[in-house]
Design a protein around this motif. Structure first.
Motif: not given
Length: 142
Positions: A34-35, A37-38, A139-141
């Motif tokens: 999750d770019w 956020r990170q 990333v959660k899909k």
């Protein structure tokens, strides 16, 4: 991936430092984490670490360079910030109290909350090293 940046001790270079770190990481992991956020998390940590070197460690010696090293293995980040200052004795650190409304002391707290591991090494070959490590979640899909 390994890379490093030598940069002057001047807060005018903060944007360059941030762009170097975030650009290097986005190329490698942007699709897998999750770019947004990170990147915000890492930007805050790096801004705190770099500005502390500029404002405290190199305060009276702005010509001293700051060395920043980045290593990425899979989603594990290791970031090192090296300075030439006198160093900071962590045994004297007292976390700020919200009631006291103090102006400083929050950096160490922020870095420890946002990173998985934070270590500070005093005087290694005449320099100090702040080591920051974290694993970026996938990333959660849906």
């Amino acid at each position: 991936m390994r890379t490093e940046l030598h940069v002057p001790s001047d807060l005018r270079f903060l944007t360059i430092v941030e762009n170097w770190l975030l650009g290097s990481l986005e190329v490698e992991v942007g699709e897998y984490v999750d770019w947004p956020r990170q990147s915000n998390r890492l930007r805050l940590v790096l801004a705190e670490a770099y500005s502390n070197v500029v404002r405290h460690a190199h305060r009276d010696q702005p010509n001293l360079p700051v060395l920043i090293r980045l290593e990425l293995k899979d989603r594990d980040i290791a970031l090192e910030v090296w300075d030439h200052g006198r160093g900071y004795d962590l045994s004297t650190y007292m976390a700020p109290s919200p009631e006291a409304m103090s102006d400083g002391g929050y950096g160490w707290l922020i870095m420890n909350r946002l990173m998985d591991r934070v270590e500070y090494c005093l005087q290694i070959d005449g320099r100090n090293c702040l080591k920051l490590e974290a694993s970026l979640p996938e990333v959660k899909k849906a």
